[in-house]
Design an enzyme around this catalytic site. Structure first.
Site, short mmCIF file in Angstrom:
data_model
loop_
_atom_site.label_atom_id
_atom_site.label_comp_id
_atom_site.label_asym_id
_atom_site.label_seq_id
_atom_site.Cartn_x
_atom_site.Cartn_y
_atom_site.Cartn_z
N HIS A 40 30.42 -20.32 7.44
CA HIS A 40 29.87 -19.55 6.31
C HIS A 40 30.49 -20.11 5.04
CE1 HIS A 40 27.54 -16.00 5.17
NE2 HIS A 40 28.43 -15.81 4.22
N LYS A 185 19.72 -13.71 1.45
CA LYS A 185 20.54 -14.12 0.31
C LYS A 185 21.00 -15.53 0.63
CE LYS A 185 25.21 -12.63 -1.16
NZ LYS A 185 25.92 -11.42 -1.60
N LYS A 187 23.59 -18.66 -0.39
CA LYS A 187 24.79 -18.94 -1.17
C LYS A 187 24.60 -20.27 -1.89
CE LYS A 187 28.02 -16.10 -0.32
NZ LYS A 187 28.28 -14.92 -1.18
N ASP A 216 23.31 -16.08 -4.50
CA ASP A 216 24.66 -15.72 -4.94
C ASP A 216 25.42 -17.00 -5.30
OD1 ASP A 216 27.10 -14.60 -5.46
OD2 ASP A 216 27.39 -13.69 -3.47
N GLU A 242 23.08 -13.49 -8.31
CA GLU A 242 24.34 -12.75 -8.25
C GLU A 242 25.48 -13.58 -8.83
OE1 GLU A 242 25.01 -11.31 -4.30
OE2 GLU A 242 27.10 -10.76 -4.67
N ASP A 267 29.03 -8.97 -9.44
CA ASP A 267 29.78 -8.74 -8.19
C ASP A 267 31.27 -8.84 -8.52
OD1 ASP A 267 30.62 -8.35 -5.63
OD2 ASP A 267 29.97 -10.28 -4.84
N LYS A 291 31.36 -2.59 -3.40
CA LYS A 291 32.12 -2.94 -2.19
C LYS A 291 33.41 -2.14 -2.18
CE LYS A 291 30.44 -7.65 -2.16
NZ LYS A 291 30.62 -9.06 -2.46
N GLU A 345 23.62 -5.38 2.33
CA GLU A 345 23.70 -6.70 2.99
C GLU A 345 24.72 -6.65 4.13
OE1 GLU A 345 25.13 -9.44 -0.08
OE2 GLU A 345 27.16 -8.67 0.20
C1 MUC Z 1 29.83 -12.06 -1.89
O1 MUC Z 1 30.23 -12.67 -2.85
O2 MUC Z 1 28.84 -11.36 -2.04
C2 MUC Z 1 28.95 -11.32 1.00
C3 MUC Z 1 27.99 -11.89 1.70
C4 MUC Z 1 28.25 -13.23 1.72
O3 MUC Z 1 27.58 -14.09 2.23
O4 MUC Z 1 29.33 -13.48 1.00
C5 MUC Z 1 29.91 -12.27 0.66
C6 MUC Z 1 30.62 -12.16 -0.62
MG MG Z 2 28.69 -11.93 -4.21
#
Ligand code: MUC
Ligand code: MG
Length: 392
Positions: A40, A185, A187, A216, A242, A267, A291, A345
């Site tokens: 991840h 989502k 990254k 994100d 994000e 975030d 969170k 999520e």
């Molecule tokens: C974040 O920054 O949102 C949450 C899901 C993911 O893939 O990373 C996290 C942290």
């Molecule tokens: Mg985030």
């Protein structure tokens, strides 16, 4: 209604008191390292293993409640690492709770606030364990303790983060076909923006047209890069971006948000109520990710949500790859929020090789369900907890 007779009261009060004695007798912590089913990646790090601090709190009545603090790749996503969380709970936070009434959650939060600055993930794990133990003691759910659930299930997002566009497309299609996830989502921020975006373009091309995708960036872009790439993200029908900019750059986020064709989500920029108020007043985004590891307790999360809601921001139920234990604590508080426009999520339990609870959260029909049962509604699996315990 006739008043209770003193004799009846005398007969019932002592045993009831004993049963409900929530004085905090013991606090225990352990670090768990749980492998993930795939790598991840995010802008600052890449993990093959998710680390948690599990907290167990025992009341004088014998009840044990559990909570979880999650991190992502050491002190990179935020300042806390599991090693620091465990050390700060053991040395500073747990000692101020011992002997105090576990039913007084806000008083406990004040004590924790005096014992240590920030350390929100550590504090939130203790708060969740108190909620769990209190719910079990009173035979009510954590959501009931937090005001009562207004929703029992949540539309849920899956995060794509291997960095390999072929793998990510296959993963998304398999989630769609299984009826588990229809919102994704992705990254961004760990490669050059043009490379990241060609990866995203491949995904968009291969998914059914109406599939929701959000992105994100985890603080990786400058204002100039964000302004440059937002129109491209708009053309790729990205619904939400994000935290593109560094958390501290509120003014730059506000300038970017003012000209963005896509809503921006805050975030890492918002942990505290003061940060929420400042970001909302400056117009630094239109959506806020909530969170427990950022806000420090369920009640603090509700206050931050209230500030954002009042300022007209939409709310998103964020995660940090929690197992079903940490996710259940989030769902308990998310269930009580008047507004949660973006769902959640909390896909974390499904990215772990083994969940840390006896029963995992239930994912069905593109939703994750609030577990039923007293407290957080999930039980730690002792075998798994021992297997992944860093000390064993
Ligand atoms: C974040 O920054 O949102 C949450 C899901 C993911 O893939 O990373 C996290 C942290
Ligand atoms: Mg985030």
């Amino acid at each position: 209604m006739s008043p209770l007779q003193p004799a009846t009261l005398a007969a019932h009060t002592p045993s009831r008191d004993l049963m409900r004695d929530t004085t905090i007798r013991r606090v225990e912590t352990r670090i768990l390292d749980v492998p993930t089913i795939r790598k991840h990646r995010l802008s600052s790090t890449s993990v093959n293993c998710q680390s948690y601090v599990h907290v167990a709190i025992q009341f004088e009545n014998g009840v044990v409640g559990h909570g979880e603090a999650s991190t992502l790749g050491g002190p990179r996503w935020a300042e806390e690492s599991v090693e620091a969380i465990k050390a700060n709970i053991d040395s500073y936070l747990a000692p101020v709770l011992l002997g105090k009434p576990g039913c007084q959650l806000e008083a406990a939060a004040l004590l924790l606030g005096k014992a240590a600055k920030r350390n929100f993930a550590a504090k939130s794990a203790l708060d969740a364990a108190l909620l769990d133990a209190l719910g079990i003691t009173l035979d009510v759910s954590a959501a009931t303790l937090l005001g009562g659930a207004v929703r029992e299930k949540f539309s849920v997002i899956w995060a794509l983060a291997s960095g390999d566009p072929v793998q990510e497309t296959e993963e998304a299609l398999s989630k769609l076909e299984a009826g588990k996830f229809n919102r994704f989502k992705i990254k961004l921020g760990f490669a050059d923006p043009s490379q990241d975006i060609s990866r995203l373009a491949q995904l968009r091309k291969n998914l059914p047209e109406q599939t929701q995708i959000i992105a994100d960036v985890n603080q990786a872009w400058s204002e100039a890069e964000t302004i440059r790439w937002l129109p491209v993200l708009k053309d790729l029908q990205i619904d939400l971006v994000e935290q593109p900019l560094p958390a501290e750059q509120t003014a730059a986020m506000a300038r970017t948000a003012a000209r963005s064709p896509i809503p921006l989500m805050l975030d890492e920029a918002v942990f505290t109520e003061e940060e929420a108020l400042a970001a909302c007043s400056e117009g630094a985004g239109s959506v806020l990710s909530l969170k427990l590891c950022k806000h420090g307790s369920a009640h603090a999360l509700k206050r931050v949500a209230g500030i954002a809601d009042a300022a007209g921001l939409q709310l998103y139920g964020g995660c940090l790859l929690e197992s079903s234990l940490g996710a259940a604590a989030h769902l308990a508080v998310f269930a009580t929020l008047p507004s949660l426009q973006w769902g959640t999520e909390h896909f974390g339990p499904l990215i772990l090789e083994s969940d840390t609870t006896l029963e995992s959260l239930h994912f069905e029909d593109f939703h994750v369900h609030l577990p039923s049962g007293p407290g957080l509604g999930v039980q730690v699996n002792p075998i798994i907890a021992t297997r992944f315990d860093r000390e064993t």
